[in-house]
Scaffold this motif. Structure first.
Motif, PDB file in Angstrom:
ATOM      1  N   THR A  29     -23.699 -64.389  36.465  1.00  0.00           N
ATOM      2  CA  THR A  29     -23.311 -63.125  37.056  1.00  0.00           C
ATOM      3  C   THR A  29     -22.898 -62.152  35.964  1.00  0.00           C
ATOM      4  O   THR A  29     -22.102 -62.478  35.086  1.00  0.00           O
ATOM      5  CB  THR A  29     -22.139 -63.341  38.034  1.00  0.00           C
ATOM      6  N   LEU A  87     -18.055 -67.963  45.052  1.00  0.00           N
ATOM      7  CA  LEU A  87     -17.962 -66.600  44.548  1.00  0.00           C
ATOM      8  C   LEU A  87     -18.049 -66.610  43.019  1.00  0.00           C
ATOM      9  O   LEU A  87     -17.056 -66.414  42.323  1.00  0.00           O
ATOM     10  CB  LEU A  87     -16.648 -65.947  45.000  1.00  0.00           C
ATOM     11  N   ARG A 107     -21.356 -58.468  46.565  1.00  0.00           N
ATOM     12  CA  ARG A 107     -22.355 -58.656  45.501  1.00  0.00           C
ATOM     13  C   ARG A 107     -23.659 -57.928  45.850  1.00  0.00           C
ATOM     14  O   ARG A 107     -24.263 -57.256  45.003  1.00  0.00           O
ATOM     15  CB  ARG A 107     -22.632 -60.135  45.306  1.00  0.00           C
ATOM     16  N   ARG A 108     -24.094 -58.074  47.083  1.00  0.00           N
ATOM     17  CA  ARG A 108     -25.352 -57.431  47.489  1.00  0.00           C
ATOM     18  C   ARG A 108     -25.250 -55.910  47.389  1.00  0.00           C
ATOM     19  O   ARG A 108     -26.162 -55.245  46.905  1.00  0.00           O
ATOM     20  CB  ARG A 108     -25.727 -57.831  48.917  1.00  0.00           C
ATOM     21  N   GLY A 138     -17.403 -61.618  50.037  1.00  0.00           N
ATOM     22  CA  GLY A 138     -17.793 -61.649  48.631  1.00  0.00           C
ATOM     23  C   GLY A 138     -19.291 -61.564  48.447  1.00  0.00           C
ATOM     24  O   GLY A 138     -19.784 -60.847  47.563  1.00  0.00           O
ATOM     25  N   GLU A 139     -20.021 -62.261  49.273  1.00  0.00           N
ATOM     26  CA  GLU A 139     -21.476 -62.224  49.181  1.00  0.00           C
ATOM     27  C   GLU A 139     -22.016 -60.817  49.489  1.00  0.00           C
ATOM     28  O   GLU A 139     -22.927 -60.324  48.809  1.00  0.00           O
ATOM     29  CB  GLU A 139     -22.081 -63.252  50.133  1.00  0.00           C
ATOM     30  N   ALA A 155     -17.505 -55.495  39.495  1.00  0.00           N
ATOM     31  CA  ALA A 155     -18.634 -55.049  40.300  1.00  0.00           C
ATOM     32  C   ALA A 155     -18.187 -54.499  41.638  1.00  0.00           C
ATOM     33  O   ALA A 155     -18.770 -53.554  42.172  1.00  0.00           O
ATOM     34  CB  ALA A 155     -19.607 -56.205  40.512  1.00  0.00           C
ATOM     35  N   GLY A 185     -15.967 -64.592  40.254  1.00  0.00           N
ATOM     36  CA  GLY A 185     -14.807 -64.056  40.940  1.00  0.00           C
ATOM     37  C   GLY A 185     -13.500 -64.470  40.280  1.00  0.00           C
ATOM     38  O   GLY A 185     -13.408 -65.532  39.665  1.00  0.00           O
ATOM     39  N   SER A 202     -23.188 -54.103  45.613  1.00  0.00           N
ATOM     40  CA  SER A 202     -22.935 -53.581  44.272  1.00  0.00           C
ATOM     41  C   SER A 202     -24.164 -53.704  43.380  1.00  0.00           C
ATOM     42  O   SER A 202     -24.168 -53.226  42.245  1.00  0.00           O
ATOM     43  CB  SER A 202     -21.751 -54.285  43.639  1.00  0.00           C
ATOM     44  N   LEU A 262     -16.111 -60.153  39.831  1.00  0.00           N
ATOM     45  CA  LEU A 262     -15.784 -59.742  41.196  1.00  0.00           C
ATOM     46  C   LEU A 262     -14.281 -59.902  41.382  1.00  0.00           C
ATOM     47  O   LEU A 262     -13.744 -60.994  41.191  1.00  0.00           O
ATOM     48  CB  LEU A 262     -16.535 -60.623  42.198  1.00  0.00           C
TER      49      LEU A 262
END
Length: 341
Positions: free
Chosen positions: A2, A30, A337-338, A333-334, A121, A33, A340, A6
């Motif tokens: 990553t 995550l 991520r998508r 959290g998922e 992010a 994270g 951002s 996060l």
């Protein structure tokens, strides 16, 4: 690996926030994270998780967000925040405490500062308790209003809206944490139109540059032609017409007791709409939460950074038991991520 960390805020120290954050990180759900908060609180949470899951869970203090990217999976990276109230890890679970409210607010502010500097992010906020926030002297009734103020950096506040979403239904709210009487007063042409603009602009983040937006009425049967109230005719319909002139695909107002079913998307029943604009808090949140709290994600639309959270509260009755479910936090959290990218 990553590319950008996060940020997770620890939430209320007396609730399940630290536990579900530790659980999510322990399960490797995550990547990249880390938690902003009190390291002793996270160590207490990790001990609860270790007993519940039967695993040893190391809590590692980090000096900057980027450190989280260099750590092995299944540990709890914590960025300690200076100046938090003392003794947070000794506070009893399941109690409203001003110190927990003050710490939760400080963690949110720190996360916003990191996001604005581009060091993270996105932000995923664990649940806070509104009474604890008020006891700490915070003038904001919830996450959305605090985030809005912090994003403004002392200048004019940017317009924001709350959205609750899962894989079947998305709802955006015209008003948030106000009394029902004040929520009705918030149904104005300007308020509804601004909500439609924010919802339309935000949808491009999740791949819908031209979303089909259904607008719920305020009154039963959307007013039934004025028989049960005229807010639809005076405020909501003109806002929809104005939005359409701006190129927004907005339709309605529809009867609120059926519009959410029409918008719900399942493999067996493709929804007629991509999201629903609801007039007030419970009108929009009850349908999404009924589909499963563990699947829901709260998003703040209109901020200059991505912020998500689980769609449940501090669950004081579960805090410290190890029985809290991190599924909604993981989903948040998922999604962060998508969005951002």
């Amino acid at each position: 690996m990553t590319a950008t960390p996060l940020a997770l805020t620890m939430g209320d120290a007396c609730g399940i926030g630290p536990e579900i954050a530790a659980m999510a990180l322990a399960r490797g759900a995550l990547p990249g994270g880390f938690v902003i908060g009190d390291i002793a609180v996270l160590r207490r949470a990790a001990a609860v998780v270790a007993v519940a899951d039967g695993v040893s869970l190391p809590v590692i203090e980090i000096e900057c967000p980027a450190d989280a990217l260099r750590l092995p999976p299944r540990c709890v990276p914590v960025l300690p925040l200076a100046g938090l109230p003392r003794g947070l890890a000794q506070l009893p679970y399941g109690r409203v405490d001003a110190r927990a409210g003050a710490a939760a607010a400080a963690c949110i502010r720190a996360a916003v500062a990191l996001a604005r500097r581009g060091e993270v992010a996105a932000i995923v906020t664990a649940p806070i308790h509104k009474e604890a926030l008020a006891a700490a002297g915070e003038p904001y009734p919830g996450h959305t209003e605090l985030l809005q103020a912090e994003a403004a950096e002392g200048g004019p506040a940017c317009p924001v809206r709350m959205m609750l979403a899962n894989d079947e239904l998305k709802t955006v709210l015209v008003s948030i944490h106000v009394s029902l009487r004040r929520a009705i007063e918030a149904v104005t042409v300007e308020g509804v139109l601004e909500t439609l603009r924010i919802a339309h602009a935000s949808a491009a983040r999740w791949g819908q540059p031209r979303p089909r937006i259904a607008v719920a009425g305020l009154n039963p049967h959307a007013g039934e032609g004025g028989l049960f109230g005229d807010e639809e005719q005076r405020f909501i319909a003109p806002a929809i017409e104005a939005a359409c002139r701006e190129g927004i695909d907005a339709r309605g107002p529809f009867a609120p007791d059926t519009v959410f079913m029409r918008a719900r998307h399942t493999p067996e029943h493709p929804g007629e709409f991509d999201l629903v604009v609801a007039m007030y808090h419970d009108q929009g949140l009850i349908p999404v939460k009924y589909l499963g709290v563990e699947r829901g994600v709260n998003l703040t639309l209109g901020l200059p950074f991505v912020r998500t959270s689980p769609d449940h509260g501090t669950a004081f009755d579960l805090a410290g038991t190890g029985r809290a479910d991190p599924a909604s936090l993981i989903a948040a959290g998922e999604m962060a991520r998508r969005l951002s990218g």
